[in-house]
Design an enzyme around this catalytic site. Structure first.
Site, short mmCIF file in Angstrom:
data_model
loop_
_atom_site.label_atom_id
_atom_site.label_comp_id
_atom_site.label_asym_id
_atom_site.label_seq_id
_atom_site.Cartn_x
_atom_site.Cartn_y
_atom_site.Cartn_z
N CYS A 156 -8.92 -8.07 -10.14
CA CYS A 156 -9.11 -6.85 -10.94
C CYS A 156 -9.46 -7.13 -12.40
O CYS A 156 -9.84 -6.22 -13.13
CB CYS A 156 -7.86 -5.98 -10.88
SG CYS A 156 -7.67 -5.20 -9.28
N1 COA Z 1 2.46 8.70 2.58
C1 COA Z 1 3.75 9.08 2.59
N2 COA Z 1 4.77 8.28 2.28
C2 COA Z 1 4.48 7.00 1.96
C3 COA Z 1 3.16 6.53 1.93
C4 COA Z 1 2.13 7.44 2.27
N3 COA Z 1 0.83 7.06 2.27
N4 COA Z 1 3.15 5.24 1.56
C5 COA Z 1 4.43 4.90 1.36
N5 COA Z 1 5.25 5.96 1.61
C6 COA Z 1 6.71 6.01 1.53
C7 COA Z 1 7.32 4.63 1.63
O1 COA Z 1 7.49 4.27 2.98
C8 COA Z 1 8.62 4.81 0.90
O2 COA Z 1 9.55 5.43 1.75
P1 COA Z 1 11.11 5.00 1.69
O3 COA Z 1 11.54 5.38 0.30
O4 COA Z 1 11.70 5.81 2.77
O5 COA Z 1 11.13 3.52 1.90
C9 COA Z 1 8.27 5.80 -0.21
O6 COA Z 1 7.10 6.49 0.24
C10 COA Z 1 8.01 5.15 -1.54
O7 COA Z 1 7.10 4.05 -1.35
P2 COA Z 1 6.78 3.00 -2.48
O8 COA Z 1 5.79 1.99 -1.94
O9 COA Z 1 8.03 2.49 -3.08
O10 COA Z 1 6.00 3.95 -3.53
P3 COA Z 1 5.66 3.73 -5.02
O11 COA Z 1 6.18 4.87 -5.77
O12 COA Z 1 5.98 2.35 -5.52
O13 COA Z 1 4.06 3.87 -5.04
C11 COA Z 1 2.10 2.46 -5.19
C12 COA Z 1 3.24 2.98 -4.32
C13 COA Z 1 1.33 1.39 -4.44
C14 COA Z 1 1.17 3.62 -5.52
C15 COA Z 1 2.67 1.88 -6.51
O14 COA Z 1 3.70 0.97 -6.24
C16 COA Z 1 1.65 1.16 -7.37
O15 COA Z 1 0.65 1.72 -7.76
N6 COA Z 1 1.93 -0.11 -7.74
C17 COA Z 1 1.05 -0.90 -8.57
C18 COA Z 1 -0.14 -1.20 -7.80
C19 COA Z 1 -1.15 -2.02 -8.54
O16 COA Z 1 -1.37 -1.92 -9.71
N7 COA Z 1 -1.78 -2.85 -7.80
C20 COA Z 1 -2.82 -3.62 -8.31
C21 COA Z 1 -3.85 -3.65 -7.27
S1 COA Z 1 -5.25 -4.36 -7.92
#
Ligand code: COA
Length: 374
Positions: A156
Protein backbone atom coordinates in the site's frame (compact mmCIF):
# COMPACT_ATOMS: atom_id res chain seq x y z
CA UNK A 1 20.83 19.79 -6.99
CA UNK A 2 17.35 20.43 -8.33
CA UNK A 3 14.04 20.82 -6.54
CA UNK A 4 11.50 18.16 -7.58
CA UNK A 5 7.79 18.84 -7.99
CA UNK A 6 4.60 16.99 -8.77
CA UNK A 7 3.51 18.77 -11.93
CA UNK A 8 0.62 16.51 -12.91
CA UNK A 9 -1.52 13.69 -11.57
CA UNK A 10 -4.17 11.45 -13.06
CA UNK A 11 -6.71 8.81 -12.06
CA UNK A 12 -8.16 6.08 -14.24
CA UNK A 13 -11.40 4.75 -12.74
CA UNK A 14 -12.86 1.48 -14.11
CA UNK A 15 -16.46 1.81 -15.30
CA UNK A 16 -17.93 -1.06 -13.27
CA UNK A 17 -19.21 -0.43 -9.75
CA UNK A 18 -20.15 -2.91 -7.03
CA UNK A 19 -22.35 -1.43 -4.32
CA UNK A 20 -22.34 -2.87 -0.81
CA UNK A 21 -25.88 -4.17 -1.44
CA UNK A 22 -24.77 -6.12 -4.54
CA UNK A 23 -21.66 -7.39 -2.78
CA UNK A 24 -23.51 -8.63 0.29
CA UNK A 25 -26.23 -10.28 -1.79
CA UNK A 26 -23.61 -12.24 -3.78
CA UNK A 27 -21.62 -13.17 -0.66
CA UNK A 28 -24.69 -14.36 1.21
CA UNK A 29 -25.80 -16.47 -1.79
CA UNK A 30 -22.29 -17.98 -1.89
CA UNK A 31 -22.40 -18.66 1.88
CA UNK A 32 -25.82 -20.39 1.55
CA UNK A 33 -24.50 -22.56 -1.30
CA UNK A 34 -21.38 -23.45 0.70
CA UNK A 35 -23.44 -24.33 3.78
CA UNK A 36 -25.83 -26.47 1.71
CA UNK A 37 -22.98 -28.28 -0.05
CA UNK A 38 -21.25 -28.97 3.26
CA UNK A 39 -24.38 -29.56 5.35
CA UNK A 40 -23.25 -32.95 6.71
CA UNK A 41 -19.87 -31.77 7.92
CA UNK A 42 -21.39 -28.61 9.39
CA UNK A 43 -24.01 -30.71 11.20
CA UNK A 44 -21.27 -33.05 12.47
CA UNK A 45 -19.34 -30.06 13.79
CA UNK A 46 -16.24 -30.73 11.68
CA UNK A 47 -16.68 -27.63 9.51
CA UNK A 48 -17.79 -24.13 10.45
CA UNK A 49 -20.82 -22.73 8.65
CA UNK A 50 -20.27 -19.47 6.77
CA UNK A 51 -22.12 -16.53 8.34
CA UNK A 52 -23.86 -13.81 6.36
CA UNK A 53 -22.20 -10.47 5.68
CA UNK A 54 -24.07 -7.21 6.23
CA UNK A 55 -24.12 -3.76 4.61
CA UNK A 56 -24.50 -2.10 8.02
CA UNK A 57 -21.31 -3.77 9.29
CA UNK A 58 -19.31 -2.80 6.22
CA UNK A 59 -20.22 0.89 6.40
CA UNK A 60 -19.80 1.06 10.17
CA UNK A 61 -16.48 -0.82 10.28
CA UNK A 62 -14.86 0.77 7.22
CA UNK A 63 -16.80 3.72 5.76
CA UNK A 64 -16.82 1.94 2.36
CA UNK A 65 -20.05 2.27 0.32
CA UNK A 66 -19.00 0.92 -3.08
CA UNK A 67 -15.93 -0.01 -5.12
CA UNK A 68 -14.92 0.17 -8.79
CA UNK A 69 -13.67 -3.06 -10.39
CA UNK A 70 -12.41 -4.23 -13.76
CA UNK A 71 -14.90 -7.13 -13.79
CA UNK A 72 -17.93 -7.43 -11.55
CA UNK A 73 -19.59 -10.39 -13.29
CA UNK A 74 -17.26 -13.00 -11.78
CA UNK A 75 -17.09 -11.33 -8.38
CA UNK A 76 -20.89 -11.28 -8.07
CA UNK A 77 -21.43 -14.83 -9.34
CA UNK A 78 -21.78 -17.03 -6.22
CA UNK A 79 -20.32 -19.92 -8.23
CA UNK A 80 -17.18 -17.93 -9.16
CA UNK A 81 -16.42 -15.21 -6.55
CA UNK A 82 -13.41 -13.67 -8.29
CA UNK A 83 -12.98 -11.35 -11.29
CA UNK A 84 -12.90 -12.99 -14.71
CA UNK A 85 -9.99 -11.34 -16.47
CA UNK A 86 -9.16 -12.52 -19.97
CA UNK A 87 -5.60 -13.81 -20.37
CA UNK A 88 -4.01 -11.46 -22.86
CA UNK A 89 -1.61 -12.59 -25.54
CA UNK A 90 2.03 -11.51 -25.29
CA UNK A 91 1.45 -9.17 -28.22
CA UNK A 92 -1.28 -7.16 -26.48
CA UNK A 93 -0.76 -4.52 -23.80
CA UNK A 94 -1.06 -6.08 -20.35
CA UNK A 95 -4.01 -5.01 -18.22
CA UNK A 96 -1.81 -3.13 -15.75
CA UNK A 97 -0.02 -1.30 -18.56
CA UNK A 98 -3.31 -0.36 -20.19
CA UNK A 99 -4.75 1.08 -16.96
CA UNK A 100 -1.53 2.87 -16.06
CA UNK A 101 -1.36 4.41 -19.52
CA UNK A 102 -4.79 6.00 -19.10
CA UNK A 103 -3.81 7.57 -15.77
CA UNK A 104 -0.37 8.59 -17.13
CA UNK A 105 -1.87 10.43 -20.10
CA UNK A 106 -4.09 12.47 -17.77
CA UNK A 107 -1.08 13.37 -15.59
CA UNK A 108 0.97 14.38 -18.65
CA UNK A 109 -1.85 16.51 -20.01
CA UNK A 110 -2.30 18.26 -16.67
CA UNK A 111 1.40 19.08 -16.63
CA UNK A 112 1.29 20.33 -20.23
CA UNK A 113 3.79 17.62 -21.21
CA UNK A 114 4.12 14.81 -23.70
CA UNK A 115 5.84 11.46 -23.25
CA UNK A 116 8.87 12.94 -25.04
CA UNK A 117 9.50 15.05 -21.92
CA UNK A 118 9.76 11.99 -19.65
CA UNK A 119 13.05 10.25 -18.78
CA UNK A 120 11.88 7.37 -16.57
CA UNK A 121 8.84 5.29 -15.63
CA UNK A 122 8.34 3.66 -12.25
CA UNK A 123 5.45 1.21 -11.98
CA UNK A 124 4.86 1.05 -8.23
CA UNK A 125 2.04 -1.27 -7.19
CA UNK A 126 1.22 -3.89 -4.58
CA UNK A 127 0.96 -6.74 -7.10
CA UNK A 128 2.53 -7.19 -10.50
CA UNK A 129 0.94 -9.00 -13.38
CA UNK A 130 4.11 -10.92 -14.26
CA UNK A 131 7.68 -11.31 -13.11
CA UNK A 132 9.30 -9.87 -16.23
CA UNK A 133 9.71 -8.00 -18.48
CA UNK A 134 8.82 -5.16 -16.12
CA UNK A 135 5.35 -3.69 -16.62
CA UNK A 136 7.05 -0.28 -16.35
CA UNK A 137 9.20 -1.07 -19.40
CA UNK A 138 6.08 -2.04 -21.33
CA UNK A 139 4.51 1.32 -20.37
CA UNK A 140 7.72 3.08 -21.39
CA UNK A 141 7.51 1.33 -24.77
CA UNK A 142 3.80 2.10 -25.27
CA UNK A 143 4.46 5.78 -24.54
CA UNK A 144 7.66 5.74 -26.65
CA UNK A 145 9.73 7.14 -23.81
CA UNK A 146 13.52 7.16 -24.05
CA UNK A 147 15.39 6.35 -20.86
CA UNK A 148 14.60 3.59 -18.40
CA UNK A 149 11.82 2.02 -16.36
CA UNK A 150 11.44 -0.38 -13.47
CA UNK A 151 8.78 -1.98 -11.28
CA UNK A 152 8.68 -1.75 -7.52
CA UNK A 153 6.40 -3.09 -4.82
CA UNK A 154 5.96 -1.79 -1.29
CA UNK A 155 2.31 -2.87 -1.02
CA UNK A 156 0.00 0.00 0.00
CA UNK A 157 2.98 2.36 0.26
CA UNK A 158 4.21 1.74 -3.28
CA UNK A 159 3.11 5.14 -4.62
CA UNK A 160 4.86 7.27 -1.99
CA UNK A 161 7.99 5.12 -2.09
CA UNK A 162 7.91 5.49 -5.91
CA UNK A 163 7.56 9.26 -5.58
CA UNK A 164 10.54 9.33 -3.19
CA UNK A 165 12.64 7.31 -5.69
CA UNK A 166 11.62 9.61 -8.55
CA UNK A 167 12.07 12.81 -6.51
CA UNK A 168 15.56 11.73 -5.39
CA UNK A 169 16.61 11.04 -8.99
CA UNK A 170 15.25 14.39 -10.14
CA UNK A 171 16.93 16.12 -7.20
CA UNK A 172 20.33 14.57 -7.98
CA UNK A 173 20.07 15.43 -11.67
CA UNK A 174 20.27 11.86 -13.01
CA UNK A 175 16.89 12.41 -14.70
CA UNK A 176 14.79 15.45 -15.54
CA UNK A 177 11.44 13.80 -14.96
CA UNK A 178 9.68 10.55 -14.10
CA UNK A 179 6.21 9.14 -14.35
CA UNK A 180 5.20 7.15 -11.28
CA UNK A 181 2.22 4.93 -12.10
CA UNK A 182 0.15 2.83 -9.70
CA UNK A 183 -2.15 0.35 -11.45
CA UNK A 184 -3.86 -1.49 -8.61
CA UNK A 185 -6.02 -4.50 -9.55
CA UNK A 186 -6.88 -5.30 -5.95
CA UNK A 187 -9.94 -7.35 -6.98
CA UNK A 188 -7.57 -10.09 -8.17
CA UNK A 189 -5.78 -10.55 -4.85
CA UNK A 190 -8.80 -10.10 -2.59
CA UNK A 191 -10.48 -13.24 -1.22
CA UNK A 192 -14.10 -12.39 -2.02
CA UNK A 193 -15.25 -15.53 -0.13
CA UNK A 194 -13.92 -14.29 3.21
CA UNK A 195 -16.55 -12.28 5.10
CA UNK A 196 -13.94 -10.50 7.22
CA UNK A 197 -12.34 -8.78 4.24
CA UNK A 198 -14.52 -9.25 1.13
CA UNK A 199 -15.61 -5.60 1.19
CA UNK A 200 -12.18 -4.03 1.51
CA UNK A 201 -10.70 -3.48 -1.96
CA UNK A 202 -11.37 -1.91 -5.36
CA UNK A 203 -9.48 -1.34 -8.63
CA UNK A 204 -8.00 1.90 -10.00
CA UNK A 205 -4.83 3.34 -11.55
CA UNK A 206 -3.12 6.58 -10.61
CA UNK A 207 -0.14 8.46 -12.00
CA UNK A 208 2.04 11.39 -10.95
CA UNK A 209 4.59 13.25 -13.02
CA UNK A 210 7.67 14.38 -11.10
CA UNK A 211 9.81 17.12 -12.71
CA UNK A 212 12.24 19.85 -11.74
CA UNK A 213 10.29 22.85 -10.37
CA UNK A 214 12.12 25.09 -12.83
CA UNK A 215 10.64 23.06 -15.72
CA UNK A 216 7.04 23.24 -14.43
CA UNK A 217 4.69 24.80 -16.98
CA UNK A 218 1.91 25.77 -14.57
CA UNK A 219 0.64 25.28 -11.03
CA UNK A 220 2.56 22.47 -9.33
CA UNK A 221 3.42 20.99 -5.96
CA UNK A 222 7.03 21.40 -4.94
CA UNK A 223 8.23 18.31 -3.07
CA UNK A 224 9.82 19.77 0.06
CA UNK A 225 10.85 16.36 1.37
CA UNK A 226 9.89 12.70 1.56
CA UNK A 227 10.22 10.10 4.31
CA UNK A 228 9.89 6.32 4.03
CA UNK A 229 9.98 3.73 6.81
CA UNK A 230 9.38 -0.01 7.13
CA UNK A 231 9.00 -2.45 10.01
CA UNK A 232 8.47 -6.18 9.44
CA UNK A 233 5.05 -7.63 10.27
CA UNK A 234 3.04 -10.70 9.26
CA UNK A 235 -0.28 -9.02 9.95
CA UNK A 236 -0.92 -8.19 6.29
CA UNK A 237 0.38 -10.95 4.07
CA UNK A 238 -0.03 -12.68 0.71
CA UNK A 239 2.05 -15.83 0.15
CA UNK A 240 1.39 -16.08 -3.57
CA UNK A 241 4.74 -16.02 -5.32
CA UNK A 242 6.77 -17.74 -7.96
CA UNK A 243 7.79 -20.64 -5.68
CA UNK A 244 4.16 -21.68 -5.24
CA UNK A 245 4.15 -24.32 -8.00
CA UNK A 246 7.43 -25.85 -6.85
CA UNK A 247 6.00 -26.75 -3.47
CA UNK A 248 4.53 -30.22 -2.96
CA UNK A 249 1.50 -28.63 -1.30
CA UNK A 250 1.22 -25.85 -3.91
CA UNK A 251 -2.56 -25.82 -4.07
CA UNK A 252 -3.84 -22.89 -6.08
CA UNK A 253 -6.83 -22.46 -3.79
CA UNK A 254 -4.97 -22.21 -0.50
CA UNK A 255 -6.30 -19.28 1.55
CA UNK A 256 -2.85 -17.77 2.02
CA UNK A 257 -2.51 -17.30 -1.76
CA UNK A 258 -4.71 -14.19 -1.50
CA UNK A 259 -4.68 -11.10 0.71
CA UNK A 260 -4.83 -11.95 4.42
CA UNK A 261 -4.85 -9.60 7.36
CA UNK A 262 -5.32 -9.42 11.06
CA UNK A 263 -7.37 -6.22 10.75
CA UNK A 264 -7.64 -5.46 14.45
CA UNK A 265 -3.87 -5.75 15.00
CA UNK A 266 -3.18 -3.68 11.89
CA UNK A 267 -5.48 -1.02 13.24
CA UNK A 268 -3.75 -0.93 16.63
CA UNK A 269 -0.16 -1.18 15.43
CA UNK A 270 -0.23 0.95 12.29
CA UNK A 271 -2.03 3.96 13.81
CA UNK A 272 0.77 4.97 16.22
CA UNK A 273 3.40 4.14 13.58
CA UNK A 274 1.78 6.51 11.07
CA UNK A 275 0.94 9.28 13.54
CA UNK A 276 4.57 9.29 14.84
CA UNK A 277 5.96 9.11 11.31
CA UNK A 278 3.98 12.14 10.14
CA UNK A 279 4.68 14.02 13.38
CA UNK A 280 8.45 13.44 13.06
CA UNK A 281 8.49 14.35 9.37
CA UNK A 282 6.68 17.62 10.06
CA UNK A 283 8.90 18.43 13.05
CA UNK A 284 12.07 17.84 11.03
CA UNK A 285 10.76 20.24 8.38
CA UNK A 286 9.62 22.84 10.92
CA UNK A 287 5.99 22.43 9.84
CA UNK A 288 3.44 22.97 12.61
CA UNK A 289 -0.04 21.43 12.61
CA UNK A 290 -1.45 24.90 11.93
CA UNK A 291 0.71 25.19 8.77
CA UNK A 292 -0.80 22.10 7.19
CA UNK A 293 -3.60 22.90 4.76
CA UNK A 294 -4.35 19.34 3.66
CA UNK A 295 -3.70 15.70 4.50
CA UNK A 296 -4.10 13.18 1.67
CA UNK A 297 -4.06 9.89 3.55
CA UNK A 298 -4.01 6.25 2.51
CA UNK A 299 -7.60 5.11 2.12
CA UNK A 300 -8.18 1.87 4.06
CA UNK A 301 -10.56 2.72 6.85
CA UNK A 302 -12.49 5.88 7.75
CA UNK A 303 -12.03 5.67 11.51
CA UNK A 304 -8.33 5.05 11.02
CA UNK A 305 -8.03 8.22 8.92
CA UNK A 306 -10.17 10.22 11.36
CA UNK A 307 -7.84 9.11 14.16
CA UNK A 308 -4.67 10.02 12.24
CA UNK A 309 -6.14 13.40 11.23
CA UNK A 310 -7.00 14.21 14.86
CA UNK A 311 -3.57 13.13 16.08
CA UNK A 312 -1.66 15.11 13.44
CA UNK A 313 -3.73 18.30 13.62
CA UNK A 314 -4.41 18.12 17.36
CA UNK A 315 -8.16 18.54 16.68
CA UNK A 316 -10.85 17.01 14.47
CA UNK A 317 -10.09 17.88 10.82
CA UNK A 318 -12.47 20.39 9.21
CA UNK A 319 -14.44 19.06 6.24
CA UNK A 320 -12.13 19.11 3.25
CA UNK A 321 -8.92 19.26 5.25
CA UNK A 322 -8.48 15.49 5.05
CA UNK A 323 -10.52 14.30 2.07
CA UNK A 324 -11.69 10.69 2.02
CA UNK A 325 -12.44 8.88 -1.22
CA UNK A 326 -12.77 5.38 0.23
CA UNK A 327 -16.56 5.59 0.43
CA UNK A 328 -16.54 5.50 -3.40
CA UNK A 329 -13.35 3.57 -4.22
CA UNK A 330 -12.82 1.35 -1.14
CA UNK A 331 -9.17 0.57 -0.39
CA UNK A 332 -7.21 0.83 -3.65
CA UNK A 333 -3.89 0.03 -2.00
CA UNK A 334 -1.10 2.44 -2.95
CA UNK A 335 -3.34 4.48 -5.26
CA UNK A 336 -5.70 5.69 -2.51
CA UNK A 337 -3.74 8.70 -1.25
CA UNK A 338 -2.96 9.71 -4.85
CA UNK A 339 -6.67 9.62 -5.81
CA UNK A 340 -7.36 11.92 -2.83
CA UNK A 341 -4.47 14.19 -3.87
CA UNK A 342 -5.51 14.26 -7.51
CA UNK A 343 -9.16 15.05 -6.79
CA UNK A 344 -8.66 17.45 -3.87
CA UNK A 345 -5.63 19.66 -4.51
CA UNK A 346 -6.65 22.16 -7.20
CA UNK A 347 -8.12 24.63 -4.72
CA UNK A 348 -4.91 25.10 -2.69
CA UNK A 349 -3.24 28.53 -2.90
CA UNK A 350 0.43 29.23 -3.63
CA UNK A 351 2.40 28.63 -0.41
CA UNK A 352 -0.14 26.16 0.99
CA UNK A 353 1.49 23.07 2.48
CA UNK A 354 0.04 19.55 2.40
CA UNK A 355 1.14 16.01 3.12
CA UNK A 356 0.50 12.79 1.21
CA UNK A 357 0.84 9.70 3.39
CA UNK A 358 0.40 6.01 2.63
CA UNK A 359 0.77 3.01 4.90
CA UNK A 360 0.16 -0.72 4.84
CA UNK A 361 1.78 -4.12 4.48
CA UNK A 362 5.41 -4.49 5.41
CA UNK A 363 4.54 -2.59 7.61
CA UNK A 364 5.42 0.40 5.48
CA UNK A 365 4.73 4.11 5.72
CA UNK A 366 5.69 6.85 3.28
CA UNK A 367 5.06 10.60 3.42
CA UNK A 368 5.54 13.36 0.87
CA UNK A 369 5.47 16.97 2.06
CA UNK A 370 4.42 19.32 -0.73
CA UNK A 371 3.96 23.07 -1.19
CA UNK A 372 1.73 24.61 -3.83
CA UNK A 373 3.50 26.89 -6.32
CA UNK A 374 2.27 28.76 -9.37
N1 COA B 1 -20.48 -8.62 8.04
C1 COA B 1 -20.96 -8.76 9.29
N2 COA B 1 -20.19 -9.02 10.36
C2 COA B 1 -18.87 -9.15 10.16
C3 COA B 1 -18.30 -9.03 8.88
C4 COA B 1 -19.17 -8.76 7.80
N3 COA B 1 -18.70 -8.62 6.54
N4 COA B 1 -16.97 -9.19 8.96
C5 COA B 1 -16.70 -9.42 10.25
N5 COA B 1 -17.85 -9.41 10.98
C6 COA B 1 -17.99 -9.64 12.42
C7 COA B 1 -16.82 -10.39 12.99
O1 COA B 1 -17.01 -11.78 12.85
C8 COA B 1 -16.83 -9.94 14.43
O2 COA B 1 -17.80 -10.68 15.13
P1 COA B 1 -17.53 -11.12 16.66
O3 COA B 1 -17.40 -9.82 17.41
O4 COA B 1 -18.73 -11.91 16.99
O5 COA B 1 -16.25 -11.89 16.64
C9 COA B 1 -17.30 -8.50 14.36
O6 COA B 1 -17.99 -8.38 13.11
C10 COA B 1 -16.17 -7.49 14.41
O7 COA B 1 -15.15 -7.90 13.49
P2 COA B 1 -13.73 -7.22 13.44
O8 COA B 1 -12.90 -7.88 12.36
O9 COA B 1 -13.14 -7.15 14.80
O10 COA B 1 -14.13 -5.75 12.93
P3 COA B 1 -13.34 -4.42 12.95
O11 COA B 1 -14.16 -3.41 13.63
O12 COA B 1 -11.91 -4.57 13.38
O13 COA B 1 -13.31 -4.00 11.39
C11 COA B 1 -11.77 -3.99 9.53
C12 COA B 1 -12.69 -4.82 10.43
C13 COA B 1 -11.00 -4.91 8.61
C14 COA B 1 -12.64 -3.04 8.70
C15 COA B 1 -10.80 -3.15 10.40
O14 COA B 1 -10.16 -3.97 11.34
C16 COA B 1 -9.72 -2.43 9.61
O15 COA B 1 -9.99 -1.65 8.73
N6 COA B 1 -8.44 -2.65 9.97
C17 COA B 1 -7.31 -2.02 9.31
C18 COA B 1 -7.21 -2.57 7.97
C19 COA B 1 -6.09 -2.01 7.17
O16 COA B 1 -5.73 -0.88 7.22
N7 COA B 1 -5.54 -2.85 6.38
C20 COA B 1 -4.54 -2.47 5.49
C21 COA B 1 -4.82 -3.19 4.25
S1 COA B 1 -3.79 -2.59 3.04
Amino acid sequence: MYTPAITGSGVFTPDQVITNAELVEAFNAYADRYNAENADEIAAGTLAAKEHSSEEFIVKASGIEQRYVIDKSGVLDPAVMHPLLRQRSDDEPSLMAEMALKAARIALEQAGRTAADVDAVICAASNLERAYPAVAIEIQDLLEIDGFAFDMNVACSSATFGIQAAADMVRSGSIRSALVVNPEICSAHLEWRDRDCHFIFGDVATATLIERTEDAEGAHFEIRSTRCATQYSNNIRNNNGFLRRSRPDGLADRRDMQFMQNGRKVFKEVLPLVADHIGNHMAEEGVEAGDLKRLWLHQANKSMNDFIGRKVLGRAPEPGEQPNILQDYANTSSAGSIIAFSKYSDDLEPGDVGLICSFGAGYSVGSVLVERRD
